[in-house]
Design an enzyme around this catalytic site. Sequence first.
Site, PDB file in Angstrom:
ATOM      1  N   GLU A 363       1.027  -1.206  -0.077  1.00  0.00           N
ATOM      2  CA  GLU A 363       0.290   0.001   0.394  1.00  0.00           C
ATOM      3  C   GLU A 363       0.841   1.310   0.322  1.00  0.00           C
ATOM      4  OE1 GLU A 363      -3.536   0.170   1.628  1.00  0.00           O
ATOM      5  OE2 GLU A 363      -3.993  -1.788   2.138  1.00  0.00           O
TER       6      GLU A 363
HETATM    7  C1  LIG Z   1       2.535  -9.854   0.581  1.00  0.00           C
HETATM    8  C2  LIG Z   1       2.254  -8.575  -0.421  1.00  0.00           C
HETATM    9  C3  LIG Z   1       1.028  -8.336  -0.663  1.00  0.00           C
HETATM   10  C4  LIG Z   1       0.548  -7.327  -0.913  1.00  0.00           C
HETATM   11  N1  LIG Z   1      -1.180  -7.267  -1.904  1.00  0.00           N
HETATM   12  C5  LIG Z   1      -1.535  -6.870  -2.895  1.00  0.00           C
HETATM   13  C6  LIG Z   1      -3.123  -6.110  -3.312  1.00  0.00           C
HETATM   14  O1  LIG Z   1      -3.710  -6.635  -2.072  1.00  0.00           O
HETATM   15  N2  LIG Z   1      -3.071  -5.602  -4.186  1.00  0.00           N
HETATM   16  C7  LIG Z   1      -2.368  -5.413  -5.090  1.00  0.00           C
HETATM   17  O2  LIG Z   1      -2.831  -4.414  -6.040  1.00  0.00           O
HETATM   18  N3  LIG Z   1      -0.172  -4.948  -4.584  1.00  0.00           N
HETATM   19  C8  LIG Z   1      -0.491  -5.321  -3.515  1.00  0.00           C
HETATM   20  N4  LIG Z   1       0.740  -5.786  -3.197  1.00  0.00           N
HETATM   21  C9  LIG Z   1       2.047  -4.911  -4.167  1.00  0.00           C
HETATM   22  C10 LIG Z   1       2.477  -3.770  -3.871  1.00  0.00           C
HETATM   23  O3  LIG Z   1       1.693  -2.881  -3.331  1.00  0.00           O
HETATM   24  C11 LIG Z   1       3.665  -3.409  -4.202  1.00  0.00           C
HETATM   25  O4  LIG Z   1       4.658  -4.883  -4.317  1.00  0.00           O
HETATM   26  C12 LIG Z   1       4.515  -2.211  -3.510  1.00  0.00           C
HETATM   27  O5  LIG Z   1       3.553  -0.817  -3.848  1.00  0.00           O
HETATM   28  C13 LIG Z   1       5.617  -1.782  -4.219  1.00  0.00           C
HETATM   29  O6  LIG Z   1       5.936  -2.342  -5.592  1.00  0.00           O
HETATM   30  P1  LIG Z   1       7.027  -2.907  -6.595  1.00  0.00           P
HETATM   31  O7  LIG Z   1       6.585  -4.599  -5.456  1.00  0.00           O
HETATM   32  O8  LIG Z   1       6.883  -3.384  -7.694  1.00  0.00           O
HETATM   33  O9  LIG Z   1       8.523  -1.556  -6.084  1.00  0.00           O
HETATM   34  P2  LIG Z   1       8.810  -1.258  -7.276  1.00  0.00           P
HETATM   35  O10 LIG Z   1       8.019  -0.266  -7.427  1.00  0.00           O
HETATM   36  O11 LIG Z   1       9.849  -2.087  -8.079  1.00  0.00           O
HETATM   37  O12 LIG Z   1      10.081  -0.714  -5.463  1.00  0.00           O
HETATM   38  C14 LIG Z   1      11.492  -1.291  -5.765  1.00  0.00           C
HETATM   39  C15 LIG Z   1      11.959  -0.552  -5.099  1.00  0.00           C
HETATM   40  O13 LIG Z   1      12.311   0.799  -5.098  1.00  0.00           O
HETATM   41  C16 LIG Z   1      11.360   1.677  -4.696  1.00  0.00           C
HETATM   42  N5  LIG Z   1      11.235   3.058  -5.538  1.00  0.00           N
HETATM   43  C17 LIG Z   1      10.269   2.852  -6.469  1.00  0.00           C
HETATM   44  N6  LIG Z   1       9.678   4.145  -7.167  1.00  0.00           N
HETATM   45  C18 LIG Z   1      10.434   5.299  -6.740  1.00  0.00           C
HETATM   46  C19 LIG Z   1      10.557   5.996  -6.852  1.00  0.00           C
HETATM   47  N7  LIG Z   1      10.068   7.629  -7.434  1.00  0.00           N
HETATM   48  N8  LIG Z   1      11.390   7.547  -5.439  1.00  0.00           N
HETATM   49  C20 LIG Z   1      11.547   6.431  -4.877  1.00  0.00           C
HETATM   50  N9  LIG Z   1      11.798   4.807  -4.389  1.00  0.00           N
HETATM   51  C21 LIG Z   1      11.088   4.997  -5.244  1.00  0.00           C
HETATM   52  C22 LIG Z   1       9.956   1.828  -3.823  1.00  0.00           C
HETATM   53  O14 LIG Z   1      10.499   2.286  -2.458  1.00  0.00           O
HETATM   54  C23 LIG Z   1      11.241   0.327  -3.840  1.00  0.00           C
HETATM   55  O15 LIG Z   1      12.421   0.292  -2.327  1.00  0.00           O
HETATM   56  C24 LIG Z   1       1.369  -6.925  -2.335  1.00  0.00           C
HETATM   57  C25 LIG Z   1       2.617  -7.250  -2.332  1.00  0.00           C
HETATM   58  C26 LIG Z   1       3.432  -7.788  -0.861  1.00  0.00           C
HETATM   59  C27 LIG Z   1       4.185  -8.015  -2.075  1.00  0.00           C
END
Ligand SMILES: Cc1cc2nc3c(=O)[nH]c(=O)nc-3n(C[C@H](O)[C@H](O)[C@H](O)COP(=O)(O)OP(=O)(O)OC[C@H]3O[C@@H](n4cnc5c(N)ncnc54)[C@H](O)[C@@H]3O)c2cc1C
Length: 380
Positions: A363
């Site tokens: 989130e």
């Molecule tokens: C157990 C679990 C349950 C989940 N449940 C749901 C759900 O029910 N529904 C749903 O839709 N999603 C869900 N998610 C997804 C979750 O919301 C995403 O994993 C999260 O938003 C991060 O996205 P990403 O994994 O693609 O990481 P990325 O966006 O690839 O980020 C990787 C890293 O880069 C950093 N980063 C990215 N952009 C920037 C920026 N502009 N500036 C600085 N740092 C940045 C991030 O903070 C992170 O540290 C879930 C994830 C998990 C692991």
Amino acid sequence: MNFSLTEEQLMIQQAARDFAQNELLPGVIDRDEAQKFPKEQVKQMGELGFLGMMVNEKYSGSGLDTLSYVLVMEELSKVDASSSVIVSVNNSLVCWGLETYGTEEQKEKYLHRLATGQIIGAFCLSEPEAGSDATSQKTTAIDKGDHYVLNGTKNWITNGGTAEVYLVIAQTDKEKGHKGINALIVEKGTPGFEIGPKENKLGIRGSDTHSLMFTDVKVPKENRIGEDGFGFKFAMKTLAGGRIGIAAQALGIAAGAYELALQYSKVRKAFGTEICNHQAIAFKLADMHTKIQAARHLVYQAACDKDAGENYDLSGAMAKLYAAETAMEVATEAVQIHGGNGFVKEYHVERLMRDAKITQIYEGTSEIQKIVISRSILRD
Ligand SMILES: Cc1cc2nc3c(=O)[nH]c(=O)nc-3n(C[C@H](O)[C@H](O)[C@H](O)COP(=O)(O)OP(=O)(O)OC[C@H]3O[C@@H](n4cnc5c(N)ncnc54)[C@H](O)[C@@H]3O)c2cc1C
């Protein structure tokens, strides 16, 4: 700022505390180990009204305020964050989203069963290439007149295998960017909708997280939430409230780990005295307690802002950022205070430490919360 709780709020808090101790605690280690979904406990939470806490009674909800919801989230999370994330997604994202933006027909059709826990819901925004950057939606919902055709993959969906109702965000008109995105209600069993294998996770292992695949899935137009192109705004508005629930989850994890560490420090002896008598341990406890209280103020403030009808984008983001960082820090220190016992499952703190990590990620990661906060303060 006055957080003196009403009689009703205190009763709800106590009910959640009792439920967590009596029904969630037994078996929590085994469920975590086996990645077992807490099916029976979810049914009980539905009966207690924990799955539709803020939903109006006219749709079979509990008709309570956000602060009551936060109190319940905090108590459940002290013991079992796998169960509390199910509560959070169902309440904040699915029920709130549907009740606030759905049509009367959609509410009648889905909310009663969702609010009572007869079924649970899932919120599907993230994709393999769209996490923090949620505007990069690759899932498409092509307008075919009376229906949409949905194609694409969603990642990391909480309640992914157990839900019956899925709110799916998808791109209808690429030219319009985030204004061409829609939110659609998709029912389990719709032809072309497949559920991927369960993820094997570090923490919240009792919750079921799946990827979802959509291949030429026909979704009737009446299943769209809001006007054409409202989907991205729907997702952002819904997540702003969701963050308050996750902030409360993080607060609960921190408070649960702290309570265990405090008790342990009063009975474990080293160098002829209880370890709490060593200043290094006492100071750790002082830091933990102070940070938890600060997190609690931020979380309750965000809930009160929402209840007062004020903007809670900033207060919700601050609450989630601070509570998540506190959860990770406090749970790690709780393991440290337990020494070797902290490293094994029987003492619960290692699970709380693993569970704490996700609150910094889902989130909106902690980095994304800082973007929301800094944009807000720089704009004002
Ligand atoms: C157990 C679990 C349950 C989940 N449940 C749901 C759900 O029910 N529904 C749903 O839709 N999603 C869900 N998610 C997804 C979750 O919301 C995403 O994993 C999260 O938003 C991060 O996205 P990403 O994994 O693609 O990481 P990325 O966006 O690839 O980020 C990787 C890293 O880069 C950093 N980063 C990215 N952009 C920037 C920026 N502009 N500036 C600085 N740092 C940045 C991030 O903070 C992170 O540290 C879930 C994830 C998990 C692991």
